[in-house]
Design a protein around this motif. Structure first.
Motif, PDB file in Angstrom:
ATOM      1  N   ALA A  43      28.377  29.273  32.920  1.00  0.00           N
ATOM      2  CA  ALA A  43      28.130  30.507  32.168  1.00  0.00           C
ATOM      3  C   ALA A  43      28.436  31.728  33.045  1.00  0.00           C
ATOM      4  CB  ALA A  43      26.687  30.551  31.673  1.00  0.00           C
ATOM      5  N   GLU A  44      28.037  31.670  34.324  1.00  0.00           N
ATOM      6  CA  GLU A  44      28.340  32.772  35.245  1.00  0.00           C
ATOM      7  C   GLU A  44      29.841  32.913  35.454  1.00  0.00           C
ATOM      8  OE1 GLU A  44      26.197  32.450  38.930  1.00  0.00           O
ATOM      9  OE2 GLU A  44      24.286  32.161  37.912  1.00  0.00           O
ATOM     10  N   LEU A  45      30.522  31.795  35.589  1.00  0.00           N
ATOM     11  CA  LEU A  45      31.970  31.815  35.766  1.00  0.00           C
ATOM     12  C   LEU A  45      32.660  32.431  34.554  1.00  0.00           C
ATOM     13  CD1 LEU A  45      34.551  31.021  37.299  1.00  0.00           C
ATOM     14  CD2 LEU A  45      34.374  28.779  36.230  1.00  0.00           C
ATOM     15  N   ARG A  46      32.238  32.017  33.370  1.00  0.00           N
ATOM     16  CA  ARG A  46      32.829  32.571  32.152  1.00  0.00           C
ATOM     17  C   ARG A  46      32.594  34.081  32.059  1.00  0.00           C
ATOM     18  NH1 ARG A  46      31.042  27.522  28.364  1.00  0.00           N
ATOM     19  NH2 ARG A  46      32.928  26.294  28.692  1.00  0.00           N
ATOM     20  N   GLN A  47      31.393  34.519  32.435  1.00  0.00           N
ATOM     21  CA  GLN A  47      31.100  35.951  32.411  1.00  0.00           C
ATOM     22  C   GLN A  47      31.980  36.687  33.415  1.00  0.00           C
ATOM     23  OE1 GLN A  47      29.084  37.630  30.249  1.00  0.00           O
ATOM     24  NE2 GLN A  47      30.013  39.425  31.172  1.00  0.00           N
ATOM     25  N   SER A  48      32.191  36.107  34.585  1.00  0.00           N
ATOM     26  CA  SER A  48      33.067  36.711  35.596  1.00  0.00           C
ATOM     27  C   SER A  48      34.495  36.825  35.090  1.00  0.00           C
ATOM     28  CB  SER A  48      33.050  35.894  36.888  1.00  0.00           C
ATOM     29  OG  SER A  48      31.783  35.913  37.477  1.00  0.00           O
ATOM     30  N   VAL A  49      34.973  35.791  34.407  1.00  0.00           N
ATOM     31  CA  VAL A  49      36.327  35.828  33.850  1.00  0.00           C
ATOM     32  C   VAL A  49      36.429  36.927  32.801  1.00  0.00           C
ATOM     33  CG1 VAL A  49      37.994  34.519  32.467  1.00  0.00           C
ATOM     34  CG2 VAL A  49      36.844  33.431  34.394  1.00  0.00           C
ATOM     35  N   ARG A  50      35.415  37.050  31.942  1.00  0.00           N
ATOM     36  CA  ARG A  50      35.417  38.119  30.933  1.00  0.00           C
ATOM     37  C   ARG A  50      35.394  39.487  31.589  1.00  0.00           C
ATOM     38  NH1 ARG A  50      32.067  34.398  28.027  1.00  0.00           N
ATOM     39  NH2 ARG A  50      30.204  35.300  28.945  1.00  0.00           N
ATOM     40  N   ASN A  51      34.560  39.647  32.615  1.00  0.00           N
ATOM     41  CA  ASN A  51      34.487  40.933  33.322  1.00  0.00           C
ATOM     42  C   ASN A  51      35.824  41.269  33.979  1.00  0.00           C
ATOM     43  OD1 ASN A  51      31.810  41.125  32.585  1.00  0.00           O
ATOM     44  ND2 ASN A  51      31.002  40.510  34.570  1.00  0.00           N
ATOM     45  N   SER A  52      36.452  40.270  34.570  1.00  0.00           N
ATOM     46  CA  SER A  52      37.737  40.478  35.217  1.00  0.00           C
ATOM     47  C   SER A  52      38.795  40.880  34.193  1.00  0.00           C
ATOM     48  CB  SER A  52      38.157  39.198  35.944  1.00  0.00           C
ATOM     49  OG  SER A  52      39.432  39.341  36.506  1.00  0.00           O
ATOM     50  N   ALA A  53      38.808  40.196  33.062  1.00  0.00           N
ATOM     51  CA  ALA A  53      39.772  40.526  32.014  1.00  0.00           C
ATOM     52  C   ALA A  53      39.536  41.936  31.496  1.00  0.00           C
ATOM     53  CB  ALA A  53      39.678  39.517  30.875  1.00  0.00           C
ATOM     54  N   SER A  54      38.291  42.294  31.348  1.00  0.00           N
ATOM     55  CA  SER A  54      37.956  43.632  30.880  1.00  0.00           C
ATOM     56  C   SER A  54      38.409  44.683  31.889  1.00  0.00           C
ATOM     57  CB  SER A  54      36.449  43.743  30.647  1.00  0.00           C
ATOM     58  OG  SER A  54      36.101  45.040  30.253  1.00  0.00           O
ATOM     59  N   ALA A  55      38.182  44.421  33.156  1.00  0.00           N
ATOM     60  CA  ALA A  55      38.601  45.360  34.201  1.00  0.00           C
ATOM     61  C   ALA A  55      40.121  45.502  34.219  1.00  0.00           C
ATOM     62  CB  ALA A  55      38.091  44.896  35.558  1.00  0.00           C
ATOM     63  N   ARG A  56      40.837  44.392  34.067  1.00  0.00           N
ATOM     64  CA  ARG A  56      42.309  44.457  34.041  1.00  0.00           C
ATOM     65  C   ARG A  56      42.801  45.272  32.844  1.00  0.00           C
ATOM     66  NH1 ARG A  56      41.820  38.918  35.186  1.00  0.00           N
ATOM     67  NH2 ARG A  56      42.465  38.436  33.058  1.00  0.00           N
ATOM     68  N   MET A  57      42.137  45.117  31.694  1.00  0.00           N
ATOM     69  CA  MET A  57      42.534  45.880  30.511  1.00  0.00           C
ATOM     70  C   MET A  57      42.297  47.375  30.717  1.00  0.00           C
ATOM     71  SD  MET A  57      41.255  43.318  27.431  1.00  0.00           S
ATOM     72  CE  MET A  57      41.091  44.676  26.310  1.00  0.00           C
ATOM     73  N   GLU A  58      41.174  47.709  31.365  1.00  0.00           N
ATOM     74  CA  GLU A  58      40.889  49.120  31.636  1.00  0.00           C
ATOM     75  C   GLU A  58      41.904  49.712  32.608  1.00  0.00           C
ATOM     76  OE1 GLU A  58      36.871  50.200  32.641  1.00  0.00           O
ATOM     77  OE2 GLU A  58      36.060  48.656  31.309  1.00  0.00           O
ATOM     78  N   ILE A  59      42.236  48.973  33.646  1.00  0.00           N
ATOM     79  CA  ILE A  59      43.230  49.443  34.619  1.00  0.00           C
ATOM     80  C   ILE A  59      44.574  49.661  33.935  1.00  0.00           C
ATOM     81  CG2 ILE A  59      44.574  48.735  36.642  1.00  0.00           C
ATOM     82  CD1 ILE A  59      41.972  47.337  37.645  1.00  0.00           C
ATOM     83  N   LYS A  60      44.957  48.707  33.096  1.00  0.00           N
ATOM     84  CA  LYS A  60      46.228  48.827  32.372  1.00  0.00           C
ATOM     85  C   LYS A  60      46.207  50.046  31.461  1.00  0.00           C
ATOM     86  CE  LYS A  60      49.411  46.277  29.377  1.00  0.00           C
ATOM     87  NZ  LYS A  60      49.788  47.428  28.601  1.00  0.00           N
ATOM     88  N   ALA A  61      45.085  50.268  30.777  1.00  0.00           N
ATOM     89  CA  ALA A  61      44.962  51.420  29.883  1.00  0.00           C
ATOM     90  C   ALA A  61      45.089  52.723  30.666  1.00  0.00           C
ATOM     91  CB  ALA A  61      43.636  51.374  29.128  1.00  0.00           C
ATOM     92  N   HIS A  62      44.466  52.809  31.824  1.00  0.00           N
ATOM     93  CA  HIS A  62      44.565  54.011  32.654  1.00  0.00           C
ATOM     94  C   HIS A  62      46.004  54.224  33.120  1.00  0.00           C
ATOM     95  CE1 HIS A  62      40.412  55.272  32.921  1.00  0.00           C
ATOM     96  NE2 HIS A  62      40.039  54.014  33.115  1.00  0.00           N
ATOM     97  N   ARG A  63      46.667  53.131  33.501  1.00  0.00           N
ATOM     98  CA  ARG A  63      48.069  53.252  33.935  1.00  0.00           C
ATOM     99  C   ARG A  63      48.949  53.719  32.775  1.00  0.00           C
ATOM    100  NH1 ARG A  63      48.577  47.636  37.333  1.00  0.00           N
ATOM    101  NH2 ARG A  63      47.486  48.369  39.190  1.00  0.00           N
ATOM    102  N   ASP A  64      48.701  53.136  31.601  1.00  0.00           N
ATOM    103  CA  ASP A  64      49.499  53.513  30.429  1.00  0.00           C
ATOM    104  C   ASP A  64      49.269  54.982  30.064  1.00  0.00           C
ATOM    105  OD1 ASP A  64      50.451  50.934  30.336  1.00  0.00           O
ATOM    106  OD2 ASP A  64      49.213  50.312  28.640  1.00  0.00           O
ATOM    107  N   ASN A  65      48.034  55.461  30.221  1.00  0.00           N
ATOM    108  CA  ASN A  65      47.730  56.882  29.891  1.00  0.00           C
ATOM    109  C   ASN A  65      48.308  57.811  30.932  1.00  0.00           C
ATOM    110  OD1 ASN A  65      46.326  56.242  27.577  1.00  0.00           O
ATOM    111  ND2 ASN A  65      44.335  56.207  28.581  1.00  0.00           N
ATOM    112  N   SER A  66      48.515  57.360  32.138  1.00  0.00           N
ATOM    113  CA  SER A  66      49.023  58.210  33.214  1.00  0.00           C
ATOM    114  C   SER A  66      50.532  58.401  33.108  1.00  0.00           C
ATOM    115  CB  SER A  66      48.713  57.603  34.576  1.00  0.00           C
ATOM    116  OG  SER A  66      47.306  57.544  34.771  1.00  0.00           O
ATOM    117  N   THR A  67      51.206  57.530  32.429  1.00  0.00           N
ATOM    118  CA  THR A  67      52.662  57.643  32.357  1.00  0.00           C
ATOM    119  C   THR A  67      53.140  58.324  31.128  1.00  0.00           C
ATOM    120  OG1 THR A  67      52.843  55.457  31.359  1.00  0.00           O
ATOM    121  CG2 THR A  67      53.138  55.614  33.744  1.00  0.00           C
TER     122      THR A  67
END
Length: 67
Positions: A43-67
Protein backbone atom coordinates in the motif's frame (compact mmCIF):
# COMPACT_ATOMS: atom_id res chain seq x y z
CA UNK A 1 -12.11 -57.96 33.35
CA UNK A 2 -9.99 -56.27 30.65
CA UNK A 3 -7.01 -54.23 31.75
CA UNK A 4 -5.80 -51.43 29.55
CA UNK A 5 -2.14 -50.68 29.62
CA UNK A 6 -0.91 -47.34 28.45
CA UNK A 7 2.14 -47.71 26.33
CA UNK A 8 5.15 -45.71 27.53
CA UNK A 9 5.38 -44.35 23.96
CA UNK A 10 2.05 -42.52 24.26
CA UNK A 11 3.39 -39.73 26.48
CA UNK A 12 6.38 -38.88 24.25
CA UNK A 13 4.20 -39.07 21.14
CA UNK A 14 1.57 -36.89 22.77
CA UNK A 15 4.23 -34.39 23.80
CA UNK A 16 5.61 -34.29 20.25
CA UNK A 17 2.11 -33.84 18.86
CA UNK A 18 1.44 -30.98 21.27
CA UNK A 19 4.72 -29.34 20.29
CA UNK A 20 3.90 -29.72 16.59
CA UNK A 21 0.49 -28.13 17.15
CA UNK A 22 2.02 -25.21 19.06
CA UNK A 23 4.66 -24.72 16.36
CA UNK A 24 1.94 -24.80 13.71
CA UNK A 25 0.02 -22.07 15.54
CA UNK A 26 3.20 -20.02 15.86
CA UNK A 27 3.98 -20.41 12.16
CA UNK A 28 0.43 -19.43 11.20
CA UNK A 29 0.65 -16.31 13.36
CA UNK A 30 4.02 -15.43 11.80
CA UNK A 31 2.62 -16.00 8.32
CA UNK A 32 -0.32 -13.69 9.05
CA UNK A 33 1.98 -11.05 10.49
CA UNK A 34 4.26 -11.20 7.46
CA UNK A 35 1.28 -11.04 5.10
CA UNK A 36 -0.01 -7.98 6.95
CA UNK A 37 3.44 -6.34 6.72
CA UNK A 38 3.59 -7.14 3.00
CA UNK A 39 0.13 -5.64 2.47
CA UNK A 40 1.13 -2.47 4.35
CA UNK A 41 4.36 -2.15 2.36
CA UNK A 42 2.51 -2.72 -0.90
CA UNK A 43 0.00 0.00 0.00
CA UNK A 44 2.89 2.38 0.80
CA UNK A 45 4.58 1.51 -2.47
CA UNK A 46 1.41 2.15 -4.44
CA UNK A 47 0.96 5.50 -2.70
CA UNK A 48 4.58 6.42 -3.53
CA UNK A 49 4.01 5.53 -7.19
CA UNK A 50 0.86 7.70 -7.25
CA UNK A 51 2.71 10.58 -5.58
CA UNK A 52 5.57 10.25 -8.05
CA UNK A 53 3.19 10.23 -11.01
CA UNK A 54 1.41 13.25 -9.63
CA UNK A 55 4.69 15.11 -9.17
CA UNK A 56 5.76 14.27 -12.73
CA UNK A 57 2.44 15.58 -14.07
CA UNK A 58 2.84 18.82 -12.13
CA UNK A 59 6.40 19.30 -13.39
CA UNK A 60 5.26 18.66 -16.95
CA UNK A 61 2.40 21.13 -16.54
CA UNK A 62 4.79 23.81 -15.25
CA UNK A 63 7.16 23.17 -18.17
CA UNK A 64 4.29 23.33 -20.64
CA UNK A 65 3.08 26.64 -19.12
CA UNK A 66 6.58 28.11 -19.27
CA UNK A 67 6.96 27.59 -22.99
Amino acid sequence: MIEWHVSPMIDPLFARAQLAIEESHTLRAQKKSLADQRDDQLAELRQSVRNSASARMEIKAHRDNST
